[in-house]
Design a protein around this motif. Structure first.
Motif, PDB file in Angstrom:
ATOM      1  N   VAL A 150      -1.777   6.934   0.068  1.00 53.86           N
ATOM      2  CA  VAL A 150      -1.019   7.570   1.157  1.00 53.86           C
ATOM      3  C   VAL A 150      -1.629   8.955   1.319  1.00 53.86           C
ATOM      4  CG1 VAL A 150       1.265   8.331   1.933  1.00 53.86           C
ATOM      5  CG2 VAL A 150       1.030   6.260   0.518  1.00 53.86           C
ATOM      6  N   CYS A 151      -2.490   9.115   2.329  1.00 55.25           N
ATOM      7  CA  CYS A 151      -3.247  10.361   2.463  1.00 55.25           C
ATOM      8  C   CYS A 151      -2.389  11.462   3.080  1.00 55.25           C
ATOM      9  CB  CYS A 151      -4.480  10.134   3.344  1.00 55.25           C
ATOM     10  SG  CYS A 151      -5.394  11.670   3.636  1.00 55.25           S
ATOM     11  N   ARG A 152      -2.101  12.463   2.290  1.00 53.66           N
ATOM     12  CA  ARG A 152      -1.205  13.538   2.733  1.00 53.66           C
ATOM     13  C   ARG A 152      -1.958  14.766   3.238  1.00 53.66           C
ATOM     14  NH1 ARG A 152       3.624  11.895   3.750  1.00 53.66           N
ATOM     15  NH2 ARG A 152       4.735  13.718   2.970  1.00 53.66           N
ATOM     16  N   ASP A 153      -3.302  14.728   3.093  1.00 57.59           N
ATOM     17  CA  ASP A 153      -4.083  15.897   3.503  1.00 57.59           C
ATOM     18  C   ASP A 153      -5.449  15.418   4.014  1.00 57.59           C
ATOM     19  OD1 ASP A 153      -4.382  19.209   2.166  1.00 57.59           O
ATOM     20  OD2 ASP A 153      -5.699  18.208   3.610  1.00 57.59           O
ATOM     21  N   PRO A 154      -5.748  15.587   5.296  1.00 57.89           N
ATOM     22  CA  PRO A 154      -6.999  15.074   5.883  1.00 57.89           C
ATOM     23  C   PRO A 154      -8.249  15.746   5.346  1.00 57.89           C
ATOM     24  CG  PRO A 154      -5.850  16.457   7.463  1.00 57.89           C
ATOM     25  CD  PRO A 154      -4.925  16.299   6.300  1.00 57.89           C
ATOM     26  N   TYR A 160      -9.970   8.290   5.422  1.00 61.21           N
ATOM     27  CA  TYR A 160     -10.158   7.094   6.269  1.00 61.21           C
ATOM     28  C   TYR A 160      -9.949   5.797   5.511  1.00 61.21           C
ATOM     29  CZ  TYR A 160     -14.955   6.583   4.360  1.00 61.21           C
ATOM     30  OH  TYR A 160     -16.055   6.418   3.535  1.00 61.21           O
ATOM     31  N   GLU A 161      -9.977   5.873   4.164  1.00 62.28           N
ATOM     32  CA  GLU A 161      -9.721   4.667   3.366  1.00 62.28           C
ATOM     33  C   GLU A 161      -8.222   4.409   3.238  1.00 62.28           C
ATOM     34  OE1 GLU A 161     -13.077   5.936   0.235  1.00 62.28           O
ATOM     35  OE2 GLU A 161     -12.312   3.922  -0.145  1.00 62.28           O
ATOM     36  N   SER A 162      -7.425   5.389   3.656  1.00 64.39           N
ATOM     37  CA  SER A 162      -5.965   5.261   3.629  1.00 64.39           C
ATOM     38  C   SER A 162      -5.486   4.749   4.986  1.00 64.39           C
ATOM     39  CB  SER A 162      -5.343   6.643   3.360  1.00 64.39           C
ATOM     40  OG  SER A 162      -3.957   6.646   3.648  1.00 64.39           O
ATOM     41  N   PHE A 163      -4.417   3.943   4.967  1.00 63.35           N
ATOM     42  CA  PHE A 163      -3.866   3.458   6.241  1.00 63.35           C
ATOM     43  C   PHE A 163      -3.113   4.578   6.960  1.00 63.35           C
ATOM     44  CE2 PHE A 163      -5.025  -0.894   5.953  1.00 63.35           C
ATOM     45  CZ  PHE A 163      -4.831  -1.329   4.657  1.00 63.35           C
ATOM     46  N   SER A 164      -2.511   5.493   6.175  1.00 62.20           N
ATOM     47  CA  SER A 164      -1.668   6.498   6.837  1.00 62.20           C
ATOM     48  C   SER A 164      -1.137   7.532   5.853  1.00 62.20           C
ATOM     49  CB  SER A 164      -0.462   5.782   7.480  1.00 62.20           C
ATOM     50  OG  SER A 164       0.457   6.699   8.028  1.00 62.20           O
ATOM     51  N   GLU A 165      -0.621   8.641   6.422  1.00 64.35           N
ATOM     52  CA  GLU A 165       0.121   9.631   5.628  1.00 64.35           C
ATOM     53  C   GLU A 165       1.546   9.138   5.397  1.00 64.35           C
ATOM     54  OE1 GLU A 165       0.211  12.903   8.538  1.00 64.35           O
ATOM     55  OE2 GLU A 165       2.408  12.714   8.525  1.00 64.35           O
ATOM     56  N   ASP A 166       1.933   8.108   6.170  1.00 64.68           N
ATOM     57  CA  ASP A 166       3.311   7.617   6.163  1.00 64.68           C
ATOM     58  C   ASP A 166       3.410   6.409   5.236  1.00 64.68           C
ATOM     59  OD1 ASP A 166       5.760   6.907   8.740  1.00 64.68           O
ATOM     60  OD2 ASP A 166       5.630   6.125   6.695  1.00 64.68           O
ATOM     61  N   ASP A 211      -3.480   9.086  -5.599  1.00 68.31           N
ATOM     62  CA  ASP A 211      -4.838   9.521  -5.220  1.00 68.31           C
ATOM     63  C   ASP A 211      -4.851  10.288  -3.899  1.00 68.31           C
ATOM     64  OD1 ASP A 211      -6.008   6.241  -3.976  1.00 68.31           O
ATOM     65  OD2 ASP A 211      -4.035   7.195  -3.994  1.00 68.31           O
ATOM     66  N   GLY A 212      -3.910   9.966  -2.985  1.00 71.75           N
ATOM     67  CA  GLY A 212      -3.917  10.618  -1.675  1.00 71.75           C
ATOM     68  C   GLY A 212      -3.078  11.873  -1.607  1.00 71.75           C
ATOM     69  N   GLY A 213      -2.574  12.299  -2.782  1.00 70.61           N
ATOM     70  CA  GLY A 213      -1.663  13.449  -2.741  1.00 70.61           C
ATOM     71  C   GLY A 213      -2.159  14.671  -3.484  1.00 70.61           C
ATOM     72  N   THR A 214      -3.476  14.754  -3.699  1.00 72.29           N
ATOM     73  CA  THR A 214      -3.978  15.845  -4.556  1.00 72.29           C
ATOM     74  C   THR A 214      -3.923  17.191  -3.818  1.00 72.29           C
ATOM     75  OG1 THR A 214      -6.226  15.462  -3.783  1.00 72.29           O
ATOM     76  CG2 THR A 214      -5.541  14.309  -5.794  1.00 72.29           C
ATOM     77  N   GLU A 215      -3.892  18.239  -4.591  1.00 76.73           N
ATOM     78  CA  GLU A 215      -3.886  19.606  -4.046  1.00 76.73           C
ATOM     79  C   GLU A 215      -5.082  19.797  -3.117  1.00 76.73           C
ATOM     80  OE1 GLU A 215      -0.782  20.606  -4.567  1.00 76.73           O
ATOM     81  OE2 GLU A 215      -1.534  22.616  -4.959  1.00 76.73           O
ATOM     82  N   LYS A 216      -4.831  20.255  -1.889  1.00 74.25           N
ATOM     83  CA  LYS A 216      -5.877  20.533  -0.894  1.00 74.25           C
ATOM     84  C   LYS A 216      -6.743  19.307  -0.572  1.00 74.25           C
ATOM     85  CE  LYS A 216      -6.371  25.529  -1.767  1.00 74.25           C
ATOM     86  NZ  LYS A 216      -5.578  25.680  -3.012  1.00 74.25           N
ATOM     87  N   GLY A 217      -6.267  18.135  -0.954  1.00 77.92           N
ATOM     88  CA  GLY A 217      -7.028  16.918  -0.673  1.00 77.92           C
ATOM     89  C   GLY A 217      -8.300  16.815  -1.486  1.00 77.92           C
ATOM     90  N   ILE A 218      -8.348  17.541  -2.595  1.00 77.86           N
ATOM     91  CA  ILE A 218      -9.563  17.506  -3.414  1.00 77.86           C
ATOM     92  C   ILE A 218      -9.700  16.137  -4.080  1.00 77.86           C
ATOM     93  CG2 ILE A 218     -10.689  18.475  -5.469  1.00 77.86           C
ATOM     94  CD1 ILE A 218      -9.256  21.163  -4.672  1.00 77.86           C
ATOM     95  N   SER A 232       8.379   7.774  -4.457  1.00 73.85           N
ATOM     96  CA  SER A 232       8.769   7.422  -3.085  1.00 73.85           C
ATOM     97  C   SER A 232       7.601   7.510  -2.111  1.00 73.85           C
ATOM     98  CB  SER A 232       9.898   8.341  -2.615  1.00 73.85           C
ATOM     99  OG  SER A 232       9.444   9.691  -2.650  1.00 73.85           O
ATOM    100  N   ILE A 233       6.664   8.453  -2.347  1.00 73.40           N
ATOM    101  CA  ILE A 233       5.549   8.607  -1.400  1.00 73.40           C
ATOM    102  C   ILE A 233       4.366   7.713  -1.775  1.00 73.40           C
ATOM    103  CG2 ILE A 233       3.827  10.212  -0.454  1.00 73.40           C
ATOM    104  CD1 ILE A 233       5.925  12.459  -0.855  1.00 73.40           C
ATOM    105  N   HIS A 234       3.954   7.766  -3.033  1.00 71.48           N
ATOM    106  CA  HIS A 234       2.674   7.146  -3.423  1.00 71.48           C
ATOM    107  C   HIS A 234       2.803   5.814  -4.147  1.00 71.48           C
ATOM    108  CE1 HIS A 234       0.533  10.789  -2.231  1.00 71.48           C
ATOM    109  NE2 HIS A 234       1.481  11.481  -2.851  1.00 71.48           N
ATOM    110  N   MET A 235       3.924   5.591  -4.831  1.00 68.91           N
ATOM    111  CA  MET A 235       4.044   4.376  -5.642  1.00 68.91           C
ATOM    112  C   MET A 235       4.651   3.215  -4.851  1.00 68.91           C
ATOM    113  SD  MET A 235       5.637   4.059  -9.441  1.00 68.91           S
ATOM    114  CE  MET A 235       4.823   5.522 -10.066  1.00 68.91           C
ATOM    115  N   ALA A 236       5.430   3.544  -3.843  1.00 70.85           N
ATOM    116  CA  ALA A 236       6.149   2.504  -3.101  1.00 70.85           C
ATOM    117  C   ALA A 236       5.238   1.362  -2.608  1.00 70.85           C
ATOM    118  CB  ALA A 236       6.904   3.127  -1.929  1.00 70.85           C
ATOM    119  N   PRO A 237       4.052   1.632  -2.074  1.00 72.32           N
ATOM    120  CA  PRO A 237       3.207   0.514  -1.589  1.00 72.32           C
ATOM    121  C   PRO A 237       2.835  -0.469  -2.691  1.00 72.32           C
ATOM    122  CG  PRO A 237       2.436   2.591  -0.680  1.00 72.32           C
ATOM    123  CD  PRO A 237       3.445   2.948  -1.720  1.00 72.32           C
TER     124      PRO A 237
END
Ligand SMILES: OC[C@@H]1[C@@H](O)[C@H](O)[C@@H](O)c2nc(-c3ccccc3)cn21
Length: 602
Positions: A150-154, A160-166, A211-218, A232-237
């Protein structure tokens, strides 16, 4: 003597128990070892009972090989595995993340961010089934996909490997697993691996977790959050993946609150295997054990100790596998790793292999070779492109839409760095890990598509960088400007500026000042679009990384199909405000999550 494990009609759990009871420690450790093709030998695969092989992100597999060459090579190693003392077949793995993307001629689908823009679970499932066929055609059994980040920072190089921030969009798109592996029967028990048959692959939900929630998208960085947020954000999928019978999960290179996932017993064993009930196997990422120490790769025995005890079942070593095997055997013999941990790992690996039918059908099915790049799959990819396009601007004056375009326009200018570049259209993980430029495979560029669609009377002029003479001298009905990002993968894609590369803004401005212009943005994520620049464009379409089927773009911009795409990521105004996600207090984006214009008046 009839061995229960060799009996295809025996219950899988009985086959596992029987086989494990016959295995030596060496054979058990061999099954936990995944090695790269470039270091593998037939003797070692047979004598060490190697469990898996990989052609990974950073390595070029067989140079310019056709799928049939691949199937030939993989079958040869499979024969070595089948000739081993107990005859346990290999699972050969590859990253087929948007088609069987290593192969020249394979169908290349839009990357996950484009699929997220479609929000179409059924489409994702059909794509999964198509990818499975093209992968099995090459003799490969195991696909390191889907990425359910779940990519939270572009700014993250893997946005692009993530489907969404949602999270909910990502959860919905896990339907791709049902395509890749097949549809489990009603009542299938959650967490138990499922693979329908020879036309399906072993899938891999990755990268667990955050993986999609790291500080500054690093990339490979640190996700700082409460457990509730992580869950709730990253494990749910992953729950959706487990309900769909995903057979494997790959651990993330990243850390949670400073602790690396590959060393995280609580998340890998207590949560994923315990609370969530995952019964497939957990695989490490490439050389991820080496990253557990500084300098990388030092004190490797300690790294093996930490990762295996944390819950890793199979290790993508992938080069120095003899060292790995030696260290792991020594750790078990010393009691630092319990045999029960080894047996748990091996049972999981064998469970997936039995479920996948590898003991019954270990070799490739060459009859599938015709599926690679076939018309049906290209039509499916074209449908996906159509549904992924997001219309961000249509006309400078309300009530005067710029699109749909006229097919019989008199003279059209096609320009820009991405107007005629198939490699750019496909992005990273295409033919090569980092992708490449130009005609890297077969397909249709934006220019090809416009040339195919426009009427005979139309004069189509293509100049990547139009000359002043071209711009001032001729009377164009409209211009199509293709700009965007060059291909990248992983850390090479980490970017804190996010401006349109290759002077894309300048090119747009120069052209749009003189000619009514549609901008087609080819990118793995939202990029900075200055208000003055947006003002100059007559229309703007976010096309993401559409892959080989460029006709999907003309299908929509000429009005044969409606725009259906909706933003899977919040489109920020400036990078200073990142990360910015729907629901944040200070969320005032250029375009919000879910935005997308249509032809019909809404
Ligand atoms: O290709 C295998 C896996 C892939 O499945 C994972 O999603 C991805 O994180 C990954 N990075 C590398 C990789 C990274 C650096 C150098 C060489 C290879 C290898 N891999």
């Amino acid at each position: 003597m009839s061995y229960v494990y060799k009996n295809p009609n025996a219950p899988i759990e009985d086959r596992i128990k029987d086989l494990v009871s016959r295995m030596t420690l060496q054979e058990k450790v061999g099954q936990m070892t995944q090695i790269e093709l470039c270091v593998a030998t037939l003797d070692d695969v047979r004598n060490l009972s190697i469990g898996s092989m990989v052609s990974g992100g950073g390595k070029e597999p067989l140079e310019k090989a056709m799928a049939s060459d691949w199937a030939e090579t993989i079958d040869r190693f499979q024969q070595a595995a089948v000739d081993s003392r107990l005859g346990i077949p290999l699972a050969y793995g590859i990253d087929a993340v948007h088609g069987n993307n290593r192969f020249y001629g394979a169908t290349i689908f839009p990357h996950n961010i484009g699929l997220g823009a479609t929000g179409d679970a059924d489409l994702a499932q059909r794509i999964g089934a198509a990818v499975a066929l093209e992968v099995r055609a090459s003799g490969i059994h195991f696909n390191f996909a889907p990425c359910v980040a779940v990519c939270r920072d572009p700014r993250w190089g893997r946005c692009y490997e993530s489907f969404s921030e949602d999270t909910n969009i990502v959860r919905k798109m896990t339907s791709i697993i049902t395509g890749l592996q097949g549809q489990p029967p009603v009542g299938h028990s959650k967490g138990y691996p499922f693979v329908a048959g020879r036309y399906n692959v072993i899938a891999c939900a990755k990268h667990f977790v955050g993986d999609g929630g790291t500080e500054k998208g690093i990339n490979e960085g640190n996700t700082i959050s409460s457990y509730d947020e992580l869950e709730s954000i990253h494990m749910a999928p992953y729950l959706d993946c487990l309900y769909k019978g995903v057979s494997t999960v790959m651990a993330s290179y990243s850390s949670w609150n400073g602790c690396k996932l590959h060393a995280h017993h609580f998340l890998l064993t207590e949560i994923l295997k315990g609370k969530l009930g995952f019964k497939g196997f957990l695989i490490s990422d490439w050389k991820a054990l080496d990253r557990l120490s500084e300098p990388r790769g030092s004190n490797y025995r300690r790294c093996v100790y930490t990762a295996i005890n944390a819950g890793i079942d199979m290790v993508m070593v992938p080069y120095r596998y003899k060292q790995f095997i030696e260290d792991l055997i020594s750790l078990v013999e010393s009691g630092e790793i319990q045999m029960t941990r080894i047996d748990d790992a091996v049972e999981r690996i064998l469970r997936v292999k039995f479920v996948a039918g590898l003991f019954e059908y270990p070799f490739s099915d060459r009859s599938l070779l015709d599926t690679i790049g076939c018309k049906l799959h290209r039509e499916l990819a074209r449908e996906a492109v159509r549904k992924s396009l997001v219309l961000l601007k249509n006309g400078k004056n309300p009530g005067k839409p710029f699109l749909p375009l006229e097919k019989n326009a008199e003279r059209v200018l096609i320009a820009g760095t991405h107007a005629n570049n198939l490699g750019y259209q496909c992005g990273g993980w295409t033919r090569y890990w980092q992708g490449s430029s130009g005609r890297i495979t077969t397909g249709t560029t934006i220019l090809d598509a416009f040339r195919e669609v426009m009427g005979e009377k139309t004069e189509v002029i293509y100049e990547k960088y139009p000359s002043p003479n071209t711009l001032s001298g001729q009377n164009f009905s409209f211009a199509i400007v293709g700009v965007g990002e060059e291909p990248y993968a992983e850390s090479a894609g980490d970017n804190s500026e996010l401006v349109i590369p290759l002077n894309g803004s300048e090119l747009i401005s120069t052209i749009a000042d003189r000619i009514p212009t549609l901008v087609i943005l080819i990118s793995g994520r939202p990029l900075v679009i200055e208000p003055w620049l947006l003002e100059k464009m007559d229309a703007l379409v976010a096309a993401w990384l559409p892959g080989t089927e460029g006709r999907g773009i003309t299908d929509v911009v000429f009005g044969d199909y409606e725009f259906e795409g909706r933003l899977p990521m919040t489109w920020f105004r400036t990078t200073e405000e990142l990360p910015i996600n729907k629901g944040d207090n200070s969320c005032d984006p250029l375009f919000p999550l879910g935005f997308g214009l249509t032809y019909k008046k809404e």
